[in-house]
Every structure is written in C-alpha cells, then in structure tokens.
Design a protein around this motif. Structure first.
Motif, short mmCIF file in Angstrom:
data_model
loop_
_atom_site.label_atom_id
_atom_site.label_comp_id
_atom_site.label_asym_id
_atom_site.label_seq_id
_atom_site.Cartn_x
_atom_site.Cartn_y
_atom_site.Cartn_z
N GLY A 185 0.78 -1.23 0.00
CA GLY A 185 0.00 0.00 0.00
C GLY A 185 0.82 1.28 0.00
O GLY A 185 0.25 2.37 0.04
N ALA A 186 2.17 1.18 -0.04
CA ALA A 186 2.98 2.41 -0.05
C ALA A 186 2.78 3.14 -1.38
O ALA A 186 2.79 2.51 -2.43
CB ALA A 186 4.46 2.06 0.15
N ASN A 187 2.61 4.46 -1.28
CA ASN A 187 2.40 5.28 -2.48
C ASN A 187 3.76 5.81 -2.94
O ASN A 187 4.23 6.84 -2.47
CB ASN A 187 1.43 6.41 -2.11
N LEU A 188 4.39 5.10 -3.87
CA LEU A 188 5.79 5.40 -4.21
C LEU A 188 5.94 5.85 -5.66
O LEU A 188 5.20 5.41 -6.54
CB LEU A 188 6.66 4.14 -4.05
N ARG A 189 6.94 6.70 -5.86
CA ARG A 189 7.38 7.01 -7.22
C ARG A 189 8.89 6.83 -7.24
O ARG A 189 9.59 7.34 -6.34
CB ARG A 189 7.01 8.46 -7.53
N ILE A 190 9.38 6.13 -8.25
CA ILE A 190 10.79 5.76 -8.27
C ILE A 190 11.48 6.33 -9.50
O ILE A 190 10.94 6.27 -10.60
CB ILE A 190 10.96 4.21 -8.35
N ARG A 191 12.70 6.85 -9.29
CA ARG A 191 13.60 7.13 -10.43
C ARG A 191 14.84 6.31 -10.19
O ARG A 191 15.51 6.48 -9.16
CB ARG A 191 13.96 8.60 -10.49
N HIS A 192 15.17 5.45 -11.11
CA HIS A 192 16.24 4.48 -10.90
C HIS A 192 17.29 4.65 -12.01
O HIS A 192 17.01 4.40 -13.18
CB HIS A 192 15.62 3.07 -10.94
N GLN A 193 18.49 5.09 -11.61
CA GLN A 193 19.59 5.22 -12.58
C GLN A 193 20.36 3.91 -12.57
O GLN A 193 20.80 3.44 -11.53
CB GLN A 193 20.50 6.40 -12.18
#
Ligand SMILES: CC(=O)N[C@H]1[C@@H](OP(=O)(O)OP(=O)(O)OC[C@H]2O[C@@H](n3ccc(=O)[nH]c3=O)[C@H](O)[C@@H]2O)O[C@H](CO)[C@@H](O)[C@@H]1O
Length: 370
Positions: free
Chosen positions: A224-232
């Motif tokens: 249920g975590a509301n996440l946004r990811i930027r992954h280099q």
C-alpha cells in the motif's frame, strides 16, 4: 627529460577521471577557476575508456585522451599487459604536455592521471592532486611522492601525504549543485503526496540495485505504499531493470544516466545510493536523507569507510550490499516512509557536514600556483 622551451601557458589541466566520482570534482574546480579568473585557460586529460570521453565534450572543454592501462586489480596477466603498454602511454602523455603546455596540472586520480602528472612534474611544471576518498587510490598514492600540493576530503587522509603541503578542504561539488544548495531546504513529503525515491548507483550504476531493488519496491507497493521511483541503472541496463518494475503499483522511471543531478536531487524525498565520495559530498552540501549501500568490492573497501563516517555522525543510514533484497532493507524503508521527522533530522545533520566552499578554496590555490 626533454628540455623546457618557452613560457608556460596560464592553463590549468585536470588530469585523470575514469569515473564520475573522480572527474566531477575536477569539473567543479574548473568552474570555480572560471568564476574567479576568466583569463585562466582550462583543459582536461583523460582516458578514452573513462567517463571523461563522453562528459567533457558535452561540457565544451578541451580534452586530450591518453590510452593508459589499468593495473590495480588487473591480476598478473593484466599487469604484464599493462607494463608492455606503459611506454606508449608515456609518449601519449609527453605529446599532450607539449600541446597543452600547462601552467599547473591537477590530478583527480584514476589511471590517466598517472603518466601525465608524473611527466609534467619531472618537467618542472607545478602539480597538485585532489583525493576524494578517505583512503587514496593507487595513482594518487604514487603521485603524492612527486606533486607539490595535495587537497583532501577527509582529515585523516593527510597521513598519506606527509611530505607535501596537504589541505583538508572537502570534496568539490559542481556549480549547478551549489546553486541549488543556496536557499534549498529539504522538506519531507506532506501526507497524501506520493513518496519519491531516487536510486543512484554511482556513475556506472549498481548491479545489486538493478537486480534486487525493483522486487523490494514491488513488495512495498503491494503493502500500500504510495511510491514514485527514479532508478539510474548504468549503460545498457534499462530494459532489464525496467522489466523488474513491471508489477510495480506506482510509477517507476529507469534511466542509464542523469545529466541534471541538481533536478534529480531536488525532486527526491529519499536517496538510495552507493557511498562514492562525490555522491556523498553532493548529498551533504544539499542536506538530503540518504541510505548508503557501499560497493563491497571498491579498492581497499573505501566506500564502507566513506559511509561509516557519515552514519556515525547521524547524517545518513548505511546498510550492507548483502542486505539489499532482504527483509531488513524493506523494513527499514517502510519505517522511514512512516517517519518524516527522522528524514528531516537526517537531512539537517547531513547539511552540517557539507563543504560548499571546497571548489573555490582549491581554485584559489590553483590560480596562486600558476
Ligand atoms: C565503484 C567505485 O569504485 N566507485 C568510485 C568512483 O566513483 P563513482 O563514479 O562510482 O561514484 P561517486 O559517487 O563518487 O560519483 C558519482 C558522480 O557521478 C554523478 N552522477 C551519477 C549518476 C548519474 O546518473 N549522473 C551523475 O551525474 C554524481 O552526481 C557524482 O558526481 O570514484 C569515487 C571517487 O574517487 C569513489 O569514491 C567511488 O568509490
């Protein structure tokens, strides 16, 4: 040594690189020199295999490339091959010195710094070195015996350069990040907004982040975590890492390399990163909460030493690479997402350790040494 002819140019040459962690502090110093005295010329010398071959032309600076063998960690066969190639590197370095006619050479470490700085020093050209890590790499250790001045990022590193003036100034940070730092204050996300996590695996990406973190975030998303990811992720890894996020509930952007780090740091609520010296310097100057995962195979395990210093000061969290992809890392993340106060405290403490003046102090001294 071939005879010195004519006057030396008012030109500072930054020698070395290989990784962003070596190169970008040199860029930071060059930017500061340009601000302090625009009449001073600048140029770079590096290796065709290094990040400088791609990054410096984009920045518009002059660049000479010398093919220098990698010796440290190359094994017996690598050393034998390297020793055969060394004379060619020496000729390459001599040619570059003649063409650039430096008034000062500054080694930032990395292989290409070795022959160029060594030969420049033998020719009587003033030379300095910058060491980003608490334990110096092989090239700078050797160069410490011939250069005139050292600049270090950790107080204890002075012990490696006992016979030359050695200033503890911190690790220089690029102007775009210093500009951001002015007036920047970290704020944990307000309730209801998605939580933004930036993943930086050093300039080359991090294999364990690529293979294990997507599954961790998929699990957190399911909880249920509301996440946004930027992954280099490093060169050539986008498709594979993107695939790892296919079941992710939030939004994940996967990129090889981020050119605008200022924008990326400003965007994030939490950084997960390796413990390379330049990333650390940038995070401290800005004051961002970060989880450091030292690269376990770095020479002399220097990343663990870098991260330990930060963690002991309460300015960041360190976890072992072997904990990534395990319950411990996921629980730690879940806990931090619930705890804006501890994020805020980490950020505040980090900022007290930043050295935003490092580039200007080194630039000033470089101009004096010309
Ligand atoms: C694996 C390894 O041995 N790495 C070493 C390497 O740094 P490495 O380049 O791996 O890592 P660092 O964290 O020191 O530096 C990364 C630099 O690249 C920049 N960056 C990174 C990713 C990106 O997408 N865009 C971007 O611009 C960062 O902002 C930073 O300026 O040299 C450092 C300095 O000697 C060492 O401390 C590191 O241990």
């Amino acid at each position: 040594m071939w005879p010195f002819s004519g006057e030396r140019a008012r030109r500072v040459v930054i020698a070395g690189g290989g990784t962003g962690g070596h190169l970008f502090p040199g860029v930071a110093v060059v930017e500061a020199i340009e601000q302090l005295d625009p009449s001073v010329d600048v140029a770079f010398v590096g290796s065709p295999r290094g990040i400088e071959a791609r990054a410096i032309p984009k920045l518009g600076y002059d660049l000479e490339l010398i093919d220098v063998p990698m010796l440290n960690g190359a094994g017996a066969a690598g050393w034998a091959r390297g020793l055969v190639q060394l004379p060619g590197s020496g000729f390459g370095a001599m040619g570059a010195i003649k063409r650039l006619n430096p008034g000062l050479v500054v080694s930032v470490g990395g292989y290409a710094a070795g022959p160029f700085t060594m030969l420049a020093s033998m020719r009587g050209i003033p030379c300095a070195l910058m060491e980003q890590n608490s334990t110096p790499g092989m090239t700078n250790r050797l160069l410490g015996k011939v250069v005139d001045q050292a600049f270090v990022s950790f107080e204890k590193t002075r012990e490696f350069f006992p016979n030359i003036p050695c200033d503890f100034v911190g690790n220089p940070v690029r102007k775009s990040l210093l500009d951001l730092a002015e007036g920047f204050e970290y704020e944990a996300p307000e309730e209801g907004r998605e939580f933004r996590i930036l993943i930086i695996g050093g300039s080359g990406g991090a294999a364990s982040f690529n293979s294990k973190l997507p599954a961790d975030f998929c699990a957190l998303g399911e909880q249920g975590a509301n996440l946004r990811i930027r992954h280099q992720c490093g060169r050539g890894r986008v498709a594979e890492v993107d695939g790892g996020y296919s079941d992710f509930a939030g939004e994940a952007e996967v990129v090889e390399f981020i050119d605008d780090m200022a924008e990326a740091y400003k965007w994030c609520d939490l950084l997960i990163c390796r413990a390379g010296a330049s990333t650390i310097a940038e995070v401290l100057v800005l004051g961002i909460p970060a989880i450091y995962v030292p690269f376990p195979h770095a020479a002399d395990d220097h990343q663990t030493k870098n991260a330990q210093a930060i963690a002991e000061a309460g300015a960041g969290i360190m976890i072992a690479d072997s904990d990534v992809g395990q319950g411990r890392a996921t629980r730690l993340l879940a806990g931090l997402l619930q705890n804006p106060i501890s994020l805020q405290n980490l950020a505040r403490k980090a900022r007290t350790l930043g050295r935003p003046d490092a580039a200007t102090i080194i630039a000033q001294k470089c101009i004096e040494m010309l």
